[in-house]
Design a protein around this motif. Structure first.
Motif, PDB file in Angstrom:
ATOM      1  N   TRP A  85       0.818  -1.294   0.099  1.00  0.00           N
ATOM      2  CA  TRP A  85      -0.023  -0.211   0.018  1.00  0.00           C
ATOM      3  C   TRP A  85       0.730   1.354  -0.120  1.00  0.00           C
ATOM      4  CZ3 TRP A  85      -4.781  -0.079  -1.030  1.00  0.00           C
ATOM      5  CH2 TRP A  85      -5.775  -0.929  -0.950  1.00  0.00           C
ATOM      6  N   HIS A  86       0.680   2.034  -0.811  1.00  0.00           N
ATOM      7  CA  HIS A  86       1.533   3.446  -0.930  1.00  0.00           C
ATOM      8  C   HIS A  86       0.365   4.499  -1.745  1.00  0.00           C
ATOM      9  CE1 HIS A  86       2.208   1.687  -4.813  1.00  0.00           C
ATOM     10  NE2 HIS A  86       2.545   3.013  -5.272  1.00  0.00           N
ATOM     11  N   TYR A  87       0.750   5.802  -1.674  1.00  0.00           N
ATOM     12  CA  TYR A  87       0.400   6.959  -2.212  1.00  0.00           C
ATOM     13  C   TYR A  87       1.527   7.182  -3.230  1.00  0.00           C
ATOM     14  CZ  TYR A  87      -3.282   7.670   1.185  1.00  0.00           C
ATOM     15  OH  TYR A  87      -4.289   7.472   1.675  1.00  0.00           O
ATOM     16  N   ASP A  88       1.268   7.718  -4.334  1.00  0.00           N
ATOM     17  CA  ASP A  88       2.414   8.080  -5.326  1.00  0.00           C
ATOM     18  C   ASP A  88       2.784   9.561  -4.989  1.00  0.00           C
ATOM     19  OD1 ASP A  88       2.331   5.743  -6.669  1.00  0.00           O
ATOM     20  OD2 ASP A  88       1.024   6.603  -8.279  1.00  0.00           O
ATOM     21  N   HIS A  89       3.832   9.790  -4.162  1.00  0.00           N
ATOM     22  CA  HIS A  89       3.908  11.120  -3.798  1.00  0.00           C
ATOM     23  C   HIS A  89       4.222  12.007  -4.834  1.00  0.00           C
ATOM     24  CE1 HIS A  89       3.804  10.355   0.433  1.00  0.00           C
ATOM     25  NE2 HIS A  89       4.490   9.216   0.329  1.00  0.00           N
TER      26      HIS A  89
ATOM     27  N   ARG B 148      -4.899   5.561  -2.401  1.00  0.00           N
ATOM     28  CA  ARG B 148      -3.944   4.552  -2.041  1.00  0.00           C
ATOM     29  C   ARG B 148      -4.135   3.558  -2.690  1.00  0.00           C
ATOM     30  NH1 ARG B 148      -2.739   1.850   3.341  1.00  0.00           N
ATOM     31  NH2 ARG B 148      -4.876   1.621   3.637  1.00  0.00           N
ATOM     32  N   HIS B 149      -2.940   2.739  -3.022  1.00  0.00           N
ATOM     33  CA  HIS B 149      -2.974   1.570  -4.023  1.00  0.00           C
ATOM     34  C   HIS B 149      -2.102   0.536  -3.915  1.00  0.00           C
ATOM     35  CE1 HIS B 149      -0.504   4.837  -5.871  1.00  0.00           C
ATOM     36  NE2 HIS B 149      -0.081   3.824  -6.456  1.00  0.00           N
ATOM     37  N   LYS B 150      -2.077  -0.779  -4.256  1.00  0.00           N
ATOM     38  CA  LYS B 150      -1.159  -1.665  -4.175  1.00  0.00           C
ATOM     39  C   LYS B 150      -0.967  -2.747  -5.379  1.00  0.00           C
ATOM     40  CE  LYS B 150      -3.568  -4.806  -1.166  1.00  0.00           C
ATOM     41  NZ  LYS B 150      -3.860  -5.937   0.109  1.00  0.00           N
TER      42      LYS B 150
HETATM   43 FE   LIG Z   1       2.215   3.528  -7.095  1.00  0.00          FE
END
Ligand SMILES: [Fe+2]
Length: 265
Positions: free
Chosen positions: A157-161, A217-219
Motif C-alpha cells: 500500500w502506498h500513495y504516489d508522492h 492509495r493503492h497496491k
Molecule cells: Fe504507485
C-alpha cells in the motif's frame, strides 16, 4: 596536514559533482533531441474519441480496450522485446523490475511516440479536468515499464508522492497479464482504496488505469511462480515545474525503482 587533506577531499568532491552535473546535462540534451526527432516522424492517431469523457470523480478510472487492437500491437511488441530491467527489492514493501525512460527513448520509439502524442495528453486532460503535459525527461518514471515476473513481485500500500507544483497523474497500460487465476490473469492484482473500500481493478492486456496516486492509495498483490504482468507506466502533470527540494526528493524515491544511480542520472 589534516587541513590540507580536508581541503583536498572537498575539492575532489566538488570536482566529481561538477563532472556528474555536466554529464547529466549532456545526457538530457541527447535524450531531448531524440524525443524531438521521434515526435517529428511519428504522430500516431490513437482513436481515443470513442471513450468519450469517463467519470473521474473518484480520481481513478479504468478503460478496457484502450487502444484499437492494431495500434496496441506495435508498442506492446516493443515493450515485450526489451530486456534491460533493473531489479529492486525494498523489504516488506516492493519487489519487481523496472525499465527506465532513458532506455525506452533509446529502444522503444513507438512507445515514446504514443506517450508524447498530443491526442493522448489531450484525452488525459479532458478526463482529469485540467490541462496536463508529460512529466520531464529528467524523471526516469515519466515513462517506464513495470515488470512483475518473479514469484512474490509486488508493491505494498502506498500513495504516489507528488514531486511537482501541479497535480500529478499516473496512467498504467497493461501490456501482458498471464497467470493461473480463474480469469487467466496473474495474481498480481491492482487494488485501490476507493470511497473507503478496497477495490480490485482488473487489468487485462490493453486496459488503461488513470489515477491520481497522491490521493488514491493503492497496491499490487504478489505474483505467483510462472506468471507474468508487464505494465507501461506514463505520468503527466498540470504543472511540471518543481522546487529544488522536490527534485531531490523525487530522486530518492526513484532509488526504490532504479537503485542508487537514480540519485545522479
Ligand atoms: Fe504507485
Amino acid at each position: 596536514m589534516l587541513i590540507e587533506l580536508g581541503a583536498l577531499a572537498i575539492a575532489l568532491t566538488g570536482g566529481a559533482w561538477g563532472l556528474a552535473r555536466r554529464h547529466r546535462a549532456r545526457l538530457y540534451d541527447r535524450q531531448r533531441r531524440r524525443v524531438a526527432a521521434i515526435r517529428q516522424t511519428q504522430a500516431p492517431a490513437l482513436g481515443l474519441g470513442r471513450h468519450g469523457v469517463p467519470d473521474f470523480s473518484r480520481r481513478v478510472v479504468r478503460l478496457r480496450d484502450f487502444l484499437p487492437a492494431e495500434l496496441f500491437a506495435g508498442p506492446s511488441a516493443e515493450v515485450v522485446r526489451l530486456q534491460s530491467a533493473e531489479r529492486t527489492f525494498v523489504p516488506a514493501h516492493k519487489k519487481g523490475g523496472t525499465i527506465a525512460y532513458e532506455t525506452l527513448i533509446q529502444q522503444a520509439p513507438a512507445v515514446v511516440a504514443y506517450y508524447h502524442a498530443p491526442e493522448l495528453m489531450g484525452f488525459f486532460s479532458s478526463v482529469v479536468g485540467t490541462p496536463v503535459v508529460p512529466t520531464p525527461i529528467e524523471d526516469q518514471s515519466s515513462l517506464s515499464v513495470l515488470l512483475y515476473d518473479r514469484p512474490a513481485d509486488r508493491i505494498g500500500w502506498h500513495y504516489d508522492h507528488n514531486f511537482y507544483r501541479g497535480r500529478h497523474f499516473t496512467a498504467l497500460l497493461t501490456i501482458v497479464n498471464q497467470g493461473h487465476a480463474p480469469d487467466g490473469l496473474s495474481h498480481a492484482r491492482l487494488v485501490a482504496a476507493v470511497d473507503g473500500r478496497e477495490v480490485v481493478v482488473s487489468t487485462e492486456p490493453n486496459t488503461l488505469v488513470l489515477f491520481e496516486g497522491a490521493v488514491v492509495r493503492h497496491k499490487v498483490t504478489p505474483i505467483q511462480a510462472g506468471e507474468r504482468r508487464v505494465v507501461l507506466s506514463m505520468t503527466c502533470c498540470s504543472d511540471p515545474r518543481a522546487q529544488a527540494w522536490q527534485g531531490i526528493a523525487r530522486r530518492f524515491k526513484d532509488t526504490a525503482y532504479y537503485g542508487v544511480r537514480a540519485l545522479w542520472t
